[in-house]
Design a protein around this motif. Structure first.
Motif, PDB file in Angstrom:
ATOM      1  N   CYS A  28       0.796  -1.118   0.098  1.00  0.00           N
ATOM      2  CA  CYS A  28      -0.002  -0.001   0.069  1.00  0.00           C
ATOM      3  C   CYS A  28       0.944   1.270  -0.156  1.00  0.00           C
ATOM      4  N   GLU A  29       0.390   2.414  -0.261  1.00  0.00           N
ATOM      5  CA  GLU A  29       0.975   3.497  -0.381  1.00  0.00           C
ATOM      6  C   GLU A  29       1.479   3.676   1.067  1.00  0.00           C
ATOM      7  N   ALA A  30       2.512   4.323   1.352  1.00  0.00           N
ATOM      8  CA  ALA A  30       3.290   4.433   2.446  1.00  0.00           C
ATOM      9  C   ALA A  30       2.475   5.613   3.505  1.00  0.00           C
ATOM     10  N   ASP A  31       1.808   6.369   2.780  1.00  0.00           N
ATOM     11  CA  ASP A  31       0.788   7.333   3.540  1.00  0.00           C
ATOM     12  C   ASP A  31      -0.534   7.004   3.892  1.00  0.00           C
ATOM     13  N   ASN A  32      -0.957   5.917   3.587  1.00  0.00           N
ATOM     14  CA  ASN A  32      -2.286   5.324   3.474  1.00  0.00           C
ATOM     15  C   ASN A  32      -2.626   4.729   4.786  1.00  0.00           C
ATOM     16  N   VAL A  33      -2.996   5.740   5.679  1.00  0.00           N
ATOM     17  CA  VAL A  33      -3.025   5.155   7.024  1.00  0.00           C
ATOM     18  C   VAL A  33      -4.146   3.961   7.209  1.00  0.00           C
ATOM     19  N   ALA A  34      -5.417   4.307   6.265  1.00  0.00           N
ATOM     20  CA  ALA A  34      -6.212   2.986   6.578  1.00  0.00           C
ATOM     21  C   ALA A  34      -5.979   1.746   5.888  1.00  0.00           C
ATOM     22  N   SER A  35      -5.294   1.603   4.972  1.00  0.00           N
ATOM     23  CA  SER A  35      -4.687   0.356   4.309  1.00  0.00           C
ATOM     24  C   SER A  35      -3.886  -0.089   5.406  1.00  0.00           C
ATOM     25  N   THR A  36      -2.733   0.726   6.038  1.00  0.00           N
ATOM     26  CA  THR A  36      -1.882  -0.024   7.086  1.00  0.00           C
ATOM     27  C   THR A  36      -2.677  -0.431   8.159  1.00  0.00           C
ATOM     28  N   LYS A  37      -3.574   0.151   8.583  1.00  0.00           N
ATOM     29  CA  LYS A  37      -4.319  -0.330   9.874  1.00  0.00           C
ATOM     30  C   LYS A  37      -5.089  -1.793   9.213  1.00  0.00           C
ATOM     31  N   THR A  38      -5.796  -1.674   8.138  1.00  0.00           N
ATOM     32  CA  THR A  38      -6.487  -2.872   7.736  1.00  0.00           C
ATOM     33  C   THR A  38      -5.550  -3.959   7.477  1.00  0.00           C
ATOM     34  N   ILE A  39      -4.568  -3.839   7.165  1.00  0.00           N
ATOM     35  CA  ILE A  39      -3.271  -4.825   6.830  1.00  0.00           C
ATOM     36  C   ILE A  39      -2.915  -5.458   8.303  1.00  0.00           C
TER      37      ILE A  39
END
Length: 171
Positions: A135-146
């Motif tokens: 995911c894009e480094a600044d995509n906080v929502a995807s970071t949390k999802t993963i």
């Protein structure tokens, strides 16, 4: 209750509504939409849905080069899409095994976290031992999802389109 379903021509207008909400571009990861895909007409959409089904078919699965596409729906509303790419090839190593996107009005409901968990079950059925998610480094929502699904950060890499986070999830 949300459900994951295979792409279907029955939801053409609902799919177009979801796509319109994103605006122009190919950023609806999870749908498998390519730059030359014509999806506005019923015939074009039907051909595109048939191609997605072919990529999910038995021959594609057995070759390790297929992709399982699912739409995240509730009733006749398309909330987003999620794709599980099979095998390990250059595309997977660059973009990951799983890509997903949730339309803006459906975000912050846990749909991506739920859908990712469901696709991890499908990865298990395919015999994958681990999956890469990018995911894009600044995509906080995807970071949390993963991370909520067990993602372990491999690192952050610079790419032509910007910095990305690379996660591995053991199945």
């Amino acid at each position: 209750m949300p459900e994951l379903i295979a792409p279907t021509i029955r939801l053409h207008s609902a799919w177009l509504e979801a796509r319109a909400e994103w605006g122009p571009g190919l950023h609806e990861d999870g749908f498998g939409l390519g730059p030359s895909d014509e999806v506005d007409s019923p015939d074009g959409f039907a051909a595109w849905v048939a191609l997605r089904a072919d990529e999910s078919g038995l021959k594609a699965v057995e070759s390790g080069r297929g992709c399982t596409y699912r739409w995240i729906v509730e009733g006749d509303r398309v909330h987003g899409g999620i794709a599980l790419r099979h095998g390990f090839n250059d595309y997977v190593l660059q973009f990951g095994h799983i890509g997903y996107g949730i339309r803006p009005s459906s975000r912050r409901r846990g749909l991506a976290t739920w859908a990712l968990g469901q696709m991890l079950d499908e990865a298990r059925v395919l015999g994958l031992e681990k999956v890469l998610i990018v995911c894009e480094a600044d995509n906080v929502a995807s970071t949390k999802t993963i991370e909520l699904n067990g993602g372990m950060l491999e690192g952050i890499r610079d790419t032509d389109s910007g910095a990305v986070r690379r996660y591995w999830i053991k199945i």
